[in-house]
Design a protein around this motif. Structure first.
Motif, PDB file in Angstrom:
ATOM      1  N   THR A 255       1.862   4.765   4.875  1.00 32.46           N
ATOM      2  CA  THR A 255       2.076   3.337   5.178  1.00 32.46           C
ATOM      3  C   THR A 255       3.576   2.935   5.192  1.00 32.46           C
ATOM      4  O   THR A 255       3.664   1.688   5.352  1.00 32.46           O
ATOM      5  CB  THR A 255       1.357   2.781   4.180  1.00 32.46           C
ATOM      6  OG1 THR A 255       1.785   3.063   2.833  1.00 32.46           O
ATOM      7  CG2 THR A 255      -0.248   2.655   4.293  1.00 32.46           C
TER       8      THR A 255
ATOM      9  N   SER B 175      -6.783  -1.756  -6.055  1.00 37.76           N
ATOM     10  CA  SER B 175      -7.021  -3.000  -5.284  1.00 37.76           C
ATOM     11  C   SER B 175      -6.119  -4.028  -5.896  1.00 37.76           C
ATOM     12  O   SER B 175      -5.363  -3.750  -6.876  1.00 37.76           O
ATOM     13  CB  SER B 175      -8.420  -3.256  -5.691  1.00 37.76           C
ATOM     14  OG  SER B 175      -8.559  -3.572  -7.043  1.00 37.76           O
TER      15      SER B 175
ATOM     16  N   TRP C   2      -8.024  -3.791   0.531  1.00 37.23           N
ATOM     17  CA  TRP C   2      -7.720  -3.486  -0.805  1.00 37.23           C
ATOM     18  C   TRP C   2      -7.926  -4.753  -1.803  1.00 37.23           C
ATOM     19  O   TRP C   2      -7.473  -4.737  -2.936  1.00 37.23           O
ATOM     20  CB  TRP C   2      -6.056  -3.245  -0.840  1.00 37.23           C
ATOM     21  CG  TRP C   2      -5.634  -1.829  -0.628  1.00 37.23           C
ATOM     22  CD1 TRP C   2      -5.473  -0.854  -1.675  1.00 37.23           C
ATOM     23  CD2 TRP C   2      -5.762  -0.951   0.708  1.00 37.23           C
ATOM     24  NE1 TRP C   2      -5.247   0.526  -1.102  1.00 37.23           N
ATOM     25  CE2 TRP C   2      -5.340   0.209   0.541  1.00 37.23           C
ATOM     26  CE3 TRP C   2      -5.703  -1.384   1.839  1.00 37.23           C
ATOM     27  CZ2 TRP C   2      -5.092   1.225   1.289  1.00 37.23           C
ATOM     28  CZ3 TRP C   2      -5.423  -0.253   2.633  1.00 37.23           C
ATOM     29  CH2 TRP C   2      -5.191   0.880   2.566  1.00 37.23           C
TER      30      TRP C   2
ATOM     31  N   ASP D 145      -4.537  -3.892   8.773  1.00 32.80           N
ATOM     32  CA  ASP D 145      -5.154  -4.717   7.411  1.00 32.80           C
ATOM     33  C   ASP D 145      -4.478  -5.755   7.002  1.00 32.80           C
ATOM     34  O   ASP D 145      -3.273  -5.656   6.767  1.00 32.80           O
ATOM     35  CB  ASP D 145      -5.208  -3.378   6.298  1.00 32.80           C
ATOM     36  CG  ASP D 145      -6.186  -3.692   5.112  1.00 32.80           C
ATOM     37  OD1 ASP D 145      -7.272  -4.145   5.405  1.00 32.80           O
ATOM     38  OD2 ASP D 145      -5.592  -3.852   3.936  1.00 32.80           O
TER      39      ASP D 145
ATOM     40  N   VAL E 204      -2.074   0.563  -4.727  1.00 34.67           N
ATOM     41  CA  VAL E 204      -1.025  -0.295  -4.326  1.00 34.67           C
ATOM     42  C   VAL E 204      -0.018  -0.518  -5.579  1.00 34.67           C
ATOM     43  O   VAL E 204      -0.264  -0.396  -6.548  1.00 34.67           O
ATOM     44  CB  VAL E 204      -1.767  -1.707  -4.147  1.00 34.67           C
ATOM     45  CG1 VAL E 204      -0.807  -2.846  -4.255  1.00 34.67           C
ATOM     46  CG2 VAL E 204      -2.727  -1.622  -3.106  1.00 34.67           C
TER      47      VAL E 204
ATOM     48  N   GLN F 145       5.859  -1.840   5.595  1.00 32.74           N
ATOM     49  CA  GLN F 145       4.427  -2.025   6.010  1.00 32.74           C
ATOM     50  C   GLN F 145       4.078  -1.689   7.137  1.00 32.74           C
ATOM     51  O   GLN F 145       3.156  -2.151   7.864  1.00 32.74           O
ATOM     52  CB  GLN F 145       3.894  -3.492   5.610  1.00 32.74           C
ATOM     53  CG  GLN F 145       4.418  -4.611   6.651  1.00 32.74           C
ATOM     54  CD  GLN F 145       5.927  -5.146   6.432  1.00 32.74           C
ATOM     55  OE1 GLN F 145       6.809  -4.428   6.543  1.00 32.74           O
ATOM     56  NE2 GLN F 145       6.174  -6.429   6.542  1.00 32.74           N
TER      57      GLN F 145
ATOM     58  N   ARG G 294       0.857  -1.201   0.073  1.00 28.97           N
ATOM     59  CA  ARG G 294       0.158   0.261  -0.058  1.00 28.97           C
ATOM     60  C   ARG G 294       0.865   1.156  -0.050  1.00 28.97           C
ATOM     61  O   ARG G 294       1.594   1.395   0.928  1.00 28.97           O
ATOM     62  CB  ARG G 294      -0.845  -0.049   1.120  1.00 28.97           C
ATOM     63  CG  ARG G 294      -1.741  -1.113   1.432  1.00 28.97           C
ATOM     64  CD  ARG G 294      -2.101  -1.383   2.990  1.00 28.97           C
ATOM     65  NE  ARG G 294      -2.836  -2.799   3.039  1.00 28.97           N
ATOM     66  CZ  ARG G 294      -2.052  -3.762   3.162  1.00 28.97           C
ATOM     67  NH1 ARG G 294      -0.972  -4.135   3.074  1.00 28.97           N
ATOM     68  NH2 ARG G 294      -3.004  -5.051   3.369  1.00 28.97           N
TER      69      ARG G 294
END
Length: 390
Positions: A345, A218, A249, A243, A263, A364, A56
């Protein structure tokens, strides 16, 4: 040029001390490309990080959406000085809070219409100041779901625009740099000007020509095995899952966020960076942007007073279109003209036109605030050829 082992050492050290479960970094200059991979896609060690791991990318979406706007400028479909109310009638008559720290219902009319350039430079009047407690900032979080990306909980674009129309500007158009919201507005603008949803336009004009096959809003089911989990550090110093790969996503969002919804992989963003370094041309010679569009994107447009008032550019940056631009060498990694940005992120992407360099770091773990985490600082310092902190 940094050695690949130097970058590898930086990543390994931060994985080993628990800063991040894993990371992927890329430093490219000309024909030389150094890639380092360390750790795992999640805290459980389900799978090792890989060069093609999906992340992400949050706010390093912003330069991509700015490029989409400039593609429309190149097409002659809009110009920086155009008033946005032609395509965004919801914002035709904005009001401005009388005082930034005053109530949201104590407003005055905007002195002039908002322009495309105001959005590109983040000086339209909507967005985050250094003080998040100001009354006019609350609706950005409560009604517009600005902040940490939550793609499945944001309203679809038309409803989102109607909600934005009820939020007063914090400052008059053109006066003050404010973070984030303008990129989401730009995403809606691209869709309305082009007559195609933002994901479709990006695929046609940027991702397709540049071979960015892993970039989108996505992740397809077949690619979920390459997708990281996403974490936030808690008060005890541990990592809480925000997540999972099959989370927000894993299906197309109602609102494709131009501020932070994409992404991608290091190789995909590298392709985008190479295009910028080549003055808008893809590897195969396809013209994606004009040289003038790239120049406008990568030039600082802020005044010194606006940089200082932002509360964010404390290490020698200004702002171009969709990303920061280094204007001095205050920090050890600064190179005048370096363009790019960071994602909340845990991502960072920059180009250095003076040296033809692209630097990318993807992790991440959510950033704890606007200050770059130590892994980013060490990576940038290493990529600039200096010795990282130990």
């Amino acid at each position: 040029m940094t050695r690949s082992q130097d970058v590898q050492d930086v990543l390994d050290r931060h994985v080993q001390d628990g800063s991040v479960p894993g990371a992927v970094a890329l430093v490219a200059r000309g024909d030389r490309v150094d890639v380092a991979v360390s750790g795992s896609v999640d805290t459980a060690g389900t799978a090792p990080m890989a060069r093609n791991t999906l992340f992400r990318i949050a706010s390093i979406t912003k330069p991509v959406v700015a490029a989409a706007v400039m593609a429309l400028v190149d097409d002659g479909l809009l110009a920086p000085d155009d008033e946005i109310r032609r395509w965004l009638p919801e914002l035709a008559h904005p009001s401005v809070v009388r005082s930034p720290d005053g109530p949201v219902d104590d407003v005055v009319p905007a002195r002039r219409p908002v322009t495309v350039a105001d959005l590109l430079t983040f000086r339209a009047g909507w967005g985050f100041p250094s003080d998040f407690s100001l009354p006019a900032v609350a609706p950005l979080f409560d009604e517009l779901r600005q902040g940490s990306p939550q793609p499945q909980v944001v309203a679809e674009p038309d409803a989102w625009m109607r909600a934005l129309a009820r939020v007063p500007l914090l400052h008059q158009p053109g006066e003050t740099w404010l973070y984030n919201t303008c990129s989401d507005i730009l995403g809606v603008l691209v869709a309305r000007v082009s007559g195609r949803p933002l994901p479709v336009f990006l695929a046609e004009r940027l991702f397709g020509p540049l071979g960015m096959t892993d970039t989108g809003f996505s992740v397809e089911p077949a690619a979920l095995g390459r997708f990281t989990s996403f974490y936030r550090r808690n008060e005890e110093g541990g990592l809480d899952l925000v997540d999972a790969p099959d989370g927000q996503w894993s299906s197309p969002p109602p609102f494709p966020s131009g501020a932070g919804g994409l992404v991608s992989t290091v190789d995909d963003w590298w392709a985008f960076g190479r295009m910028l370094l080549a003055g808008g041309t893809a590897d195969d010679g396809t013209r994606v942007l004009s040289a003038g569009a790239v120049r406008d994107m990568t030039t600082d447009h802020l005044t010194r007073a606006q940089r200082e008032a932002s509360g964010l550019f404390t290490e020698g940056q200004g702002w171009g279109y969709g990303g920061s631009v280094d204007v001095d060498t205050r920090a050890p990694w600064n190179v005048p003209g370096r363009y790019g940005w960071v994602g909340g992120t845990g991502t960072a992407a920059h180009i250095v036109p003076a040296t033809g360099t692209v630097t990318l770091l993807m992790t991440q773990v959510e950033m704890a605030g606007p200050a770059a985490p130590q892994i980013m600082r060490d990576f940038w310092t290493c990529a600039a050829g200096a010795e990282p902190q130990r």
